[in-house]
Design a protein around this motif. Structure first.
Motif, PDB file in Angstrom:
ATOM      1  N   ALA A 159     -39.491  10.501 -30.080  1.00  0.00           N
ATOM      2  CA  ALA A 159     -39.639  10.328 -31.523  1.00  0.00           C
ATOM      3  C   ALA A 159     -38.401  10.778 -32.297  1.00  0.00           C
ATOM      4  N   PHE A 160     -38.187  10.158 -33.435  1.00  0.00           N
ATOM      5  CA  PHE A 160     -37.142  10.537 -34.392  1.00  0.00           C
ATOM      6  C   PHE A 160     -37.592  10.032 -35.754  1.00  0.00           C
ATOM      7  N   ASP A 161     -37.023  10.602 -36.809  1.00  0.00           N
ATOM      8  CA  ASP A 161     -37.306  10.155 -38.169  1.00  0.00           C
ATOM      9  C   ASP A 161     -36.249   9.157 -38.611  1.00  0.00           C
ATOM     10  N   CYS A 162     -36.597   8.316 -39.602  1.00  0.00           N
ATOM     11  CA  CYS A 162     -35.696   7.223 -39.949  1.00  0.00           C
ATOM     12  C   CYS A 162     -35.989   6.698 -41.342  1.00  0.00           C
ATOM     13  N   VAL A 163     -34.931   6.263 -42.017  1.00  0.00           N
ATOM     14  CA  VAL A 163     -35.070   5.519 -43.273  1.00  0.00           C
ATOM     15  C   VAL A 163     -34.335   4.190 -43.132  1.00  0.00           C
ATOM     16  N   MET A 164     -34.991   3.127 -43.571  1.00  0.00           N
ATOM     17  CA  MET A 164     -34.358   1.812 -43.627  1.00  0.00           C
ATOM     18  C   MET A 164     -33.659   1.730 -44.981  1.00  0.00           C
ATOM     19  N   HIS A 215     -26.567   6.735 -31.835  1.00  0.00           N
ATOM     20  CA  HIS A 215     -26.976   7.421 -33.060  1.00  0.00           C
ATOM     21  C   HIS A 215     -28.439   7.873 -32.988  1.00  0.00           C
ATOM     22  N   ILE A 216     -29.267   7.054 -32.371  1.00  0.00           N
ATOM     23  CA  ILE A 216     -30.673   7.441 -32.215  1.00  0.00           C
ATOM     24  C   ILE A 216     -30.785   8.715 -31.395  1.00  0.00           C
ATOM     25  N   GLU A 217     -30.040   8.800 -30.304  1.00  0.00           N
ATOM     26  CA  GLU A 217     -30.098  10.009 -29.478  1.00  0.00           C
ATOM     27  C   GLU A 217     -29.586  11.213 -30.255  1.00  0.00           C
ATOM     28  N   GLN A 248     -31.606  14.721 -31.016  1.00  0.00           N
ATOM     29  CA  GLN A 248     -31.097  16.051 -30.649  1.00  0.00           C
ATOM     30  C   GLN A 248     -30.932  16.971 -31.850  1.00  0.00           C
ATOM     31  N   THR A 249     -30.587  16.409 -32.986  1.00  0.00           N
ATOM     32  CA  THR A 249     -30.357  17.245 -34.171  1.00  0.00           C
ATOM     33  C   THR A 249     -31.608  17.438 -35.015  1.00  0.00           C
ATOM     34  N   GLY A 250     -32.579  16.543 -34.863  1.00  0.00           N
ATOM     35  CA  GLY A 250     -33.751  16.579 -35.734  1.00  0.00           C
ATOM     36  C   GLY A 250     -33.475  16.028 -37.118  1.00  0.00           C
ATOM     37  N   LEU A 251     -32.288  15.426 -37.328  1.00  0.00           N
ATOM     38  CA  LEU A 251     -31.951  14.848 -38.616  1.00  0.00           C
ATOM     39  C   LEU A 251     -32.383  13.381 -38.664  1.00  0.00           C
ATOM     40  N   PRO A 252     -32.678  12.873 -39.856  1.00  0.00           N
ATOM     41  CA  PRO A 252     -33.144  11.487 -39.938  1.00  0.00           C
ATOM     42  C   PRO A 252     -32.036  10.485 -39.668  1.00  0.00           C
ATOM     43  N   LEU A 253     -32.429   9.391 -39.071  1.00  0.00           N
ATOM     44  CA  LEU A 253     -31.540   8.265 -38.814  1.00  0.00           C
ATOM     45  C   LEU A 253     -31.499   7.399 -40.074  1.00  0.00           C
ATOM     46  N   ILE A 254     -30.304   6.958 -40.452  1.00  0.00           N
ATOM     47  CA  ILE A 254     -30.116   6.115 -41.634  1.00  0.00           C
ATOM     48  C   ILE A 254     -29.690   4.736 -41.156  1.00  0.00           C
ATOM     49  N   ILE A 255     -30.550   3.739 -41.398  1.00  0.00           N
ATOM     50  CA  ILE A 255     -30.379   2.427 -40.794  1.00  0.00           C
ATOM     51  C   ILE A 255     -29.949   1.366 -41.807  1.00  0.00           C
ATOM     52  N   VAL A 280     -22.621  10.987 -28.722  1.00  0.00           N
ATOM     53  CA  VAL A 280     -23.695  11.868 -29.197  1.00  0.00           C
ATOM     54  C   VAL A 280     -23.110  13.226 -29.564  1.00  0.00           C
ATOM     55  N   GLU A 281     -22.179  13.680 -28.750  1.00  0.00           N
ATOM     56  CA  GLU A 281     -21.566  14.998 -28.993  1.00  0.00           C
ATOM     57  C   GLU A 281     -20.792  15.014 -30.313  1.00  0.00           C
ATOM     58  N   ASP A 282     -20.105  13.922 -30.632  1.00  0.00           N
ATOM     59  CA  ASP A 282     -19.390  13.819 -31.912  1.00  0.00           C
ATOM     60  C   ASP A 282     -20.347  14.021 -33.082  1.00  0.00           C
ATOM     61  N   LEU A 283     -21.466  13.321 -33.022  1.00  0.00           N
ATOM     62  CA  LEU A 283     -22.423  13.343 -34.124  1.00  0.00           C
ATOM     63  C   LEU A 283     -23.139  14.684 -34.214  1.00  0.00           C
ATOM     64  N   VAL A 284     -23.464  15.252 -33.082  1.00  0.00           N
ATOM     65  CA  VAL A 284     -24.118  16.563 -33.075  1.00  0.00           C
ATOM     66  C   VAL A 284     -23.176  17.613 -33.657  1.00  0.00           C
ATOM     67  N   ALA A 285     -21.887  17.490 -33.370  1.00  0.00           N
ATOM     68  CA  ALA A 285     -20.921  18.447 -33.916  1.00  0.00           C
ATOM     69  C   ALA A 285     -20.854  18.354 -35.442  1.00  0.00           C
ATOM     70  N   LEU A 286     -20.888  17.143 -35.990  1.00  0.00           N
ATOM     71  CA  LEU A 286     -20.902  16.990 -37.446  1.00  0.00           C
ATOM     72  C   LEU A 286     -22.114  17.671 -38.065  1.00  0.00           C
ATOM     73  N   ALA A 287     -23.230  17.599 -37.364  1.00  0.00           N
ATOM     74  CA  ALA A 287     -24.494  18.133 -37.890  1.00  0.00           C
ATOM     75  C   ALA A 287     -24.482  19.645 -38.038  1.00  0.00           C
ATOM     76  N   ALA A 288     -23.469  20.311 -37.487  1.00  0.00           N
ATOM     77  CA  ALA A 288     -23.390  21.767 -37.646  1.00  0.00           C
ATOM     78  C   ALA A 288     -23.052  22.161 -39.080  1.00  0.00           C
ATOM     79  N   HIS A 289     -22.496  21.240 -39.856  1.00  0.00           N
ATOM     80  CA  HIS A 289     -22.140  21.564 -41.236  1.00  0.00           C
ATOM     81  C   HIS A 289     -23.402  21.777 -42.067  1.00  0.00           C
ATOM     82  N   PRO A 290     -23.442  22.792 -42.913  1.00  0.00           N
ATOM     83  CA  PRO A 290     -24.685  23.113 -43.625  1.00  0.00           C
ATOM     84  C   PRO A 290     -25.167  22.045 -44.594  1.00  0.00           C
ATOM     85  N   LYS A 291     -24.276  21.157 -45.069  1.00  0.00           N
ATOM     86  CA  LYS A 291     -24.706  20.126 -46.000  1.00  0.00           C
ATOM     87  C   LYS A 291     -24.735  18.730 -45.367  1.00  0.00           C
TER      88      LYS A 291
END
Length: 272
Positions: free
Chosen positions: A155-160, A121-123, A127-134, A82-93
Motif C-alpha cells: 500500500a501507498f497513498d496517492c493523489v491524482m 517512485h511508487i517504491e 519506503q518514506t510513507g509520503l504520498p505519491l503525486i501522479i 529509490v535511494e535518491d528519492l528517499v534521501a530528498l525526503a529527509a528534508h523537513p519540508k
C-alpha cells in the motif's frame, strides 16, 4: 489584512521555481495569503533542480516541496533511484514523491521508461510513507493497471494531480483510496463532463491546486496562473459539491492534512 471569515485554502500543487515567477516570489506568496491560501506545495520536476526548489520552501514559511521526475522528461535524464528519492525526503519540508506518472499525449515513445520511473517512485512512496503525486495524460488503462497492481503489492497513498482523465480511471483511483485534485481545468466552461466526474467522488477525497504557472481558472484563463487563484477553482468546487465556500475550504484543507501529514505536522509544530 486577511478577512477572518475568508475560506482558508491549500494550493496542493504549483511550480514556483519556474522562470515565470523569477524575481517575484515574495509578492506571489503575499498575494496567496491575501486570497486565503495558507499553504502551498511547490513541485520539483527535474531532480537536478532540487536545490533551487528546496531553497524556495526554506525561504517561505507557507511553502512546502515535493520532488520527482516528470514522465515527459523521464527519457531525458538518468532514472532516479529509490535511494535518491528517499534521501530528498529527509528534508523537513519535503512532503511528497513526484510528480511522476504517465504521459502518452506528447511522449508515448518513452512509455517503457515512464513506467519504470513510475514504479521507482511508487517504491520510494512506500519506503518514506509520503504520498505519491501522479501526472496522468492519455494513459488511463496503463495508469489504472500499474497503480492497482502496485497497490496490491504494497500500500501507498496517492493523489491524482490536476485530474482531467476519464471517469473509469477516476473511479478506479477512488476505489484504491486515492485522492483527486481539482485544477483550473475544472472551472473551464466546457469542462462539465469533468465536473460530473468530480461530483461522483466523496468530498473527503478532493484536493484543490493551481498547477501554476499553468491552467489559470476564469477570469484569468490565458494568463499566468499563481497560488492565489486556487480560490477561483475552489469556488467552482463548492458549487459542484453543493456546499458553502467555507465548508469546501475546510474539508479540502482537512483532506490535505490527512494526505500530506508531514506538512500538517510542520504546521502543528510551528504553532505550538
Amino acid at each position: 489584512m486577511t478577512d477572518p471569515l475568508q475560506p482558508r485554502l491549500v494550493d496542493s500543487h504549483c511550480h514556483l521555481d519556474f522562470p515565470d515567477f523569477q524575481g517575484e516570489l515574495p509578492q506571489v506568496v503575499a498575494r496567496a495569503a491575501e486570497a486565503g491560501v495558507t499553504r502551498m506545495v511547490t513541485i520539483c520536476t527535474w531532480l537536478r533542480n532540487a536545490p533551487q526548489v528546496r531553497a524556495i520552501a526554506e525561504a517561505h514559511d507557507p511553502v512546502f516541496w515535493a520532488g520527482g521526475t516528470h514522465p515527459m522528461s523521464a527519457a531525458e535524464e538518468p532514472l532516479a533511484t529509490v535511494e535518491d528519492l528517499v534521501a530528498l525526503a529527509a528534508h523537513p519540508k519535503f512532503v511528497g514523491i513526484g510528480e511522476t506518472g504517465l504521459d502518452y499525449h506528447y511522449t508515448s515513445e518513452s512509455k517503457g521508461v515512464q513506467q519504470d520511473s513510475l514504479r521507482i517512485h511508487i517504491e520510494a512512496a512506500r519506503q518514506t510513507g509520503l504520498p505519491l503525486i501522479i501526472h496522468a495524460r492519455a494513459a488511463d488503462e496503463d495508469m489504472a493497471r500499474i497503480l492497482t497492481e502496485e497497490h496490491r503489492a504494497g500500500a501507498f497513498d496517492c493523489v491524482m494531480h490536476c485530474f482531467s482523465s476519464g471517469r473509469d480511471l477516476g473511479l478506479a483511483m477512488l476505489d484504491l483510496g486515492f485522492y483527486l485534485s481539482m485544477s483550473g481545468i475544472a472551472a473551464f466552461p466546457r469542462s462539465q463532463d469533468l465536473r460530473d466526474i468530480f461530483k461522483e467522488a466523496p468530498l473527503n477525497r478532493i484536493l484543490v491546486e493551481t498547477d501554476a504557472p499553468y491552467l489559470a481558472p476564469p477570469p484569468h484563463r490565458g494568463r499566468r496562473n499563481e497560488p492565489a487563484y486556487v480560490a477561483k477553482t475552489a469556488s467552482v468546487g463548492a458549487e459542484v459539491f453543493g456546499v458553502s465556500a467555507q465548508d469546501f475550504a475546510r474539508q479540502t484543507s482537512a483532506n490535505f492534512d490527512r494526505l500530506f501529514a508531514k506538512a500538517a505536522a510542520w504546521r502543528a509544530a510551528d504553532t505550538a
